[in-house]
Design a protein around this motif. Structure first.
Motif, PDB file in Angstrom:
ATOM      1  N   SER A  29       0.824  -1.209   0.000  1.00 50.87           N
ATOM      2  CA  SER A  29       0.000   0.000   0.000  1.00 50.87           C
ATOM      3  C   SER A  29       0.860   1.262   0.000  1.00 50.87           C
ATOM      4  O   SER A  29       0.545   2.235  -0.685  1.00 50.87           O
ATOM      5  CB  SER A  29      -0.933   0.016   1.217  1.00 50.87           C
ATOM      6  OG  SER A  29      -1.888  -1.014   1.127  1.00 50.87           O
ATOM      7  N   ALA A  30       1.954   1.245   0.777  1.00 49.65           N
ATOM      8  CA  ALA A  30       2.837   2.411   0.825  1.00 49.65           C
ATOM      9  C   ALA A  30       3.487   2.666  -0.524  1.00 49.65           C
ATOM     10  O   ALA A  30       3.681   3.813  -0.928  1.00 49.65           O
ATOM     11  CB  ALA A  30       3.905   2.210   1.905  1.00 49.65           C
ATOM     12  N   ALA A  31       3.807   1.595  -1.242  1.00 49.49           N
ATOM     13  CA  ALA A  31       4.469   1.739  -2.538  1.00 49.49           C
ATOM     14  C   ALA A  31       3.506   2.173  -3.639  1.00 49.49           C
ATOM     15  O   ALA A  31       3.837   3.012  -4.482  1.00 49.49           O
ATOM     16  CB  ALA A  31       5.141   0.427  -2.927  1.00 49.49           C
ATOM     17  N   MET A  32       2.299   1.616  -3.639  1.00 50.25           N
ATOM     18  CA  MET A  32       1.353   1.838  -4.727  1.00 50.25           C
ATOM     19  C   MET A  32       0.323   2.928  -4.439  1.00 50.25           C
ATOM     20  O   MET A  32      -0.280   3.481  -5.358  1.00 50.25           O
ATOM     21  CB  MET A  32       0.609   0.535  -5.046  1.00 50.25           C
ATOM     22  CG  MET A  32       1.512  -0.634  -5.366  1.00 50.25           C
ATOM     23  SD  MET A  32       2.513  -0.359  -6.850  1.00 50.25           S
ATOM     24  CE  MET A  32       1.224  -0.325  -8.097  1.00 50.25           C
ATOM     25  N   GLY A  33       0.087   3.227  -3.162  1.00 49.92           N
ATOM     26  CA  GLY A  33      -0.957   4.185  -2.810  1.00 49.92           C
ATOM     27  C   GLY A  33      -2.347   3.629  -3.028  1.00 49.92           C
ATOM     28  O   GLY A  33      -3.328   4.373  -3.102  1.00 49.92           O
ATOM     29  N   VAL A  34      -2.440   2.303  -3.122  1.00 53.28           N
ATOM     30  CA  VAL A  34      -3.714   1.628  -3.382  1.00 53.28           C
ATOM     31  C   VAL A  34      -3.798   0.394  -2.502  1.00 53.28           C
ATOM     32  O   VAL A  34      -2.801  -0.313  -2.305  1.00 53.28           O
ATOM     33  CB  VAL A  34      -3.835   1.216  -4.874  1.00 53.28           C
ATOM     34  CG1 VAL A  34      -5.090   0.380  -5.098  1.00 53.28           C
ATOM     35  CG2 VAL A  34      -3.857   2.442  -5.762  1.00 53.28           C
ATOM     36  N   ASN A  35      -4.971   0.128  -1.959  1.00 53.02           N
ATOM     37  CA  ASN A  35      -5.210  -1.094  -1.193  1.00 53.02           C
ATOM     38  C   ASN A  35      -6.173  -1.975  -1.976  1.00 53.02           C
ATOM     39  O   ASN A  35      -7.213  -1.507  -2.448  1.00 53.02           O
ATOM     40  CB  ASN A  35      -5.816  -0.765   0.170  1.00 53.02           C
ATOM     41  CG  ASN A  35      -6.181  -2.007   0.956  1.00 53.02           C
ATOM     42  OD1 ASN A  35      -5.388  -2.942   1.062  1.00 53.02           O
ATOM     43  ND2 ASN A  35      -7.390  -2.034   1.496  1.00 53.02           N
ATOM     44  N   THR A  36      -5.823  -3.246  -2.133  1.00 56.04           N
ATOM     45  CA  THR A  36      -6.656  -4.179  -2.887  1.00 56.04           C
ATOM     46  C   THR A  36      -7.205  -5.260  -1.960  1.00 56.04           C
ATOM     47  O   THR A  36      -6.451  -5.901  -1.220  1.00 56.04           O
ATOM     48  CB  THR A  36      -5.855  -4.843  -4.029  1.00 56.04           C
ATOM     49  OG1 THR A  36      -5.336  -3.826  -4.887  1.00 56.04           O
ATOM     50  CG2 THR A  36      -6.748  -5.774  -4.840  1.00 56.04           C
ATOM     51  N   ILE A  37      -8.521  -5.441  -2.003  1.00 53.61           N
ATOM     52  CA  ILE A  37      -9.205  -6.465  -1.216  1.00 53.61           C
ATOM     53  C   ILE A  37      -9.618  -7.578  -2.169  1.00 53.61           C
ATOM     54  O   ILE A  37     -10.318  -7.330  -3.145  1.00 53.61           O
ATOM     55  CB  ILE A  37     -10.451  -5.886  -0.516  1.00 53.61           C
ATOM     56  CG1 ILE A  37     -10.071  -4.644   0.303  1.00 53.61           C
ATOM     57  CG2 ILE A  37     -11.110  -6.924   0.379  1.00 53.61           C
ATOM     58  CD1 ILE A  37     -11.259  -3.855   0.805  1.00 53.61           C
ATOM     59  N   GLU A  38      -9.173  -8.804  -1.907  1.00 58.19           N
ATOM     60  CA  GLU A  38      -9.478  -9.921  -2.796  1.00 58.19           C
ATOM     61  C   GLU A  38      -9.993 -11.101  -1.989  1.00 58.19           C
ATOM     62  O   GLU A  38      -9.480 -11.396  -0.916  1.00 58.19           O
ATOM     63  CB  GLU A  38      -8.239 -10.339  -3.586  1.00 58.19           C
ATOM     64  CG  GLU A  38      -7.720  -9.265  -4.524  1.00 58.19           C
ATOM     65  CD  GLU A  38      -6.582  -9.777  -5.399  1.00 58.19           C
ATOM     66  OE1 GLU A  38      -6.764 -10.815  -6.045  1.00 58.19           O
ATOM     67  OE2 GLU A  38      -5.517  -9.146  -5.401  1.00 58.19           O
ATOM     68  N   ARG A  39     -11.012 -11.761  -2.562  1.00 54.09           N
ATOM     69  CA  ARG A  39     -11.526 -12.974  -1.927  1.00 54.09           C
ATOM     70  C   ARG A  39     -12.338 -13.770  -2.947  1.00 54.09           C
ATOM     71  O   ARG A  39     -13.240 -13.228  -3.596  1.00 54.09           O
ATOM     72  CB  ARG A  39     -12.417 -12.612  -0.728  1.00 54.09           C
ATOM     73  CG  ARG A  39     -12.870 -13.835   0.067  1.00 54.09           C
ATOM     74  CD  ARG A  39     -13.701 -13.435   1.261  1.00 54.09           C
ATOM     75  NE  ARG A  39     -14.257 -14.617   1.933  1.00 54.09           N
ATOM     76  CZ  ARG A  39     -15.187 -14.558   2.856  1.00 54.09           C
ATOM     77  NH1 ARG A  39     -15.685 -13.391   3.229  1.00 54.09           N
ATOM     78  NH2 ARG A  39     -15.652 -15.668   3.407  1.00 54.09           N
ATOM     79  N   GLU A  40     -11.982 -15.039  -3.085  1.00 59.88           N
ATOM     80  CA  GLU A  40     -12.717 -15.952  -3.958  1.00 59.88           C
ATOM     81  C   GLU A  40     -12.916 -15.389  -5.373  1.00 59.88           C
ATOM     82  O   GLU A  40     -13.994 -15.452  -5.951  1.00 59.88           O
ATOM     83  CB  GLU A  40     -14.090 -16.282  -3.345  1.00 59.88           C
ATOM     84  CG  GLU A  40     -14.043 -16.848  -1.941  1.00 59.88           C
ATOM     85  CD  GLU A  40     -13.350 -18.195  -1.876  1.00 59.88           C
ATOM     86  OE1 GLU A  40     -13.310 -18.885  -2.921  1.00 59.88           O
ATOM     87  OE2 GLU A  40     -12.834 -18.555  -0.807  1.00 59.88           O
TER      88      GLU A  40
END
Length: 350
Positions: free
Chosen positions: A165-176
């Motif tokens: 997140s610190a590197a990309m400035g984006v948080n990704t939520i993944e499930r199934e």
């Protein structure tokens, strides 16, 4: 419900390097945070939690828990409304904008990955064919400060999430096979006791600044610490009111520095001095150079000046280089500050 009072930032005795590093990050969030290293009971956590009272206000899109700016991409705003189960009007003029203070979001050492990243409501996705998100701490920390006490004790998988997140400035939520990404740009502030273990190099380098603090050795100042703490615990409302003027002056100085920062210039001669600092102490990569330049500009702005001087560079190097200097196995960060940087300063003066 009884109001909770926070110990005032300006009432903290001593620890000027720590307080300055935190203020610099408020003025200029692109400094990428600060790592505060020190023994137990040296006001590390107190100082970070006190930041909330001196942080500026920002415009936030209302109705969703992602701390989005009204200037964010319209598609991002629309998708964040959708996954929150809210309805966004087609007319952008009707977008609800609220004034919120920049937040200090605390990440507990034992936090699970779901608590940090957020979760997808898989049952709702299967039944309704729609994404529904339960935002995590990284959503709350967007455009704010993410505070990690005892950051060196974090689980490796949580460290990996923070690095991404610190590197990309984006948080990704993944499930199934279902995924959702939202902006997550934050200033990382960590505190740690070196006696309990060091940080992974990848995370260490993500902190723009690093300060080492120790307990106060002056008896008079130690008495002052006890007196102020006693007064705060006896009557926190009166104590905070007593320090309100000092706090307001600091807020005004920070606000002035934020406005002045874009006008601060650095001569090519001083840029060369920064490069030589990093070359002589053996810093890998270019992040150290850039952080010194930004820190020196921020120091000048905080002092009310529009031009960086050599003193700004020397001071900035003491903040930006200790954790970036190449070390021998088992060599401590503080030893590097005490030897290599002092040698460098003496060489420049001669």
């Amino acid at each position: 419900m009884k109001k909770q009072y926070t110990y005032p930032f300006t009432a903290i005795v001593g620890q000027e390097q720590m307080k300055l590093a935190l203020v610099l990050n408020i003025i200029n969030p692109t400094l990428s945070g600060v790592l505060i290293r020190g023994e137990k009971g040296t006001a590390k956590s107190t100082a970070v939690r006190a930041l909330a009272d001196i942080l500026p206000e920002i415009d936030v899109v209302g109705g969703i828990p992602f701390n989005l700016s009204p200037d964010e991409d319209s598609d991002v705003i629309k998708e964040c409304f959708e996954v929150s189960g809210e309805v966004l009007s087609e007319e952008r003029e009707r977008l609800s904008v609220e004034k919120h203070k920049v937040r200090v979001v605390e990440l507990p050492v034992g936090a699970t990955e779901d608590r940090v990243v957020g979760t997808l409501d898989l049952e709702h996705a299967l039944k309704a064919g729609e994404k529904r998100i339960e935002p995590g701490l990284l959503a709350s920390a967007h455009r704010g400060i993410l505070y990690v006490d005892e950051v060196n004790l974090l689980d490796d998988h949580v460290v990996d999430v923070l690095l991404d997140s610190a590197a990309m400035g984006v948080n990704t939520i993944e499930r199934e096979g279902v995924s959702f990404a939202h902006p997550s740009r934050f200033t990382l502030v960590g505190t740690m006791n070196p006696e309990e273990g060091e940080l992974r190099p990848q995370l260490l380098d993500r902190f723009g600044l690093c300060v080492q603090i120790d307990g106060i050795r002056d008896a008079e100042e130690r008495v002052m610490v006890m007196e102020r703490r006693f007064l705060f615990e006896e009557n926190p409302e009166a104590f905070c009111r007593r320090w309100a003027d000092e706090s307001e002056k600091l807020v005004e100085k920070i606000d002035m520095a934020r406005r002045l920062y874009p006008s601060v210039s650095v001569s090519r001669e001083n840029l060369l001095a920064i490069a030589n600092y990093c070359l002589e102490v053996g810093v890998d990569g270019h992040r150290g150079d850039i952080i010194i330049m930004k820190t020196a500009k921020t120091l000048a702005a905080y002092d009310g000046r529009t031009e960086v001087g050599r003193d700004d560079i020397d001071k900035a190097a003491m903040f930006a280089l200790p954790h970036r200097i190449r070390r021998q196995p088992l060599q401590d960060i503080v030893m590097d500050v005490g030897s290599m940087l002092k040698n460098k300063t003496s060489n420049l003066e001669s």
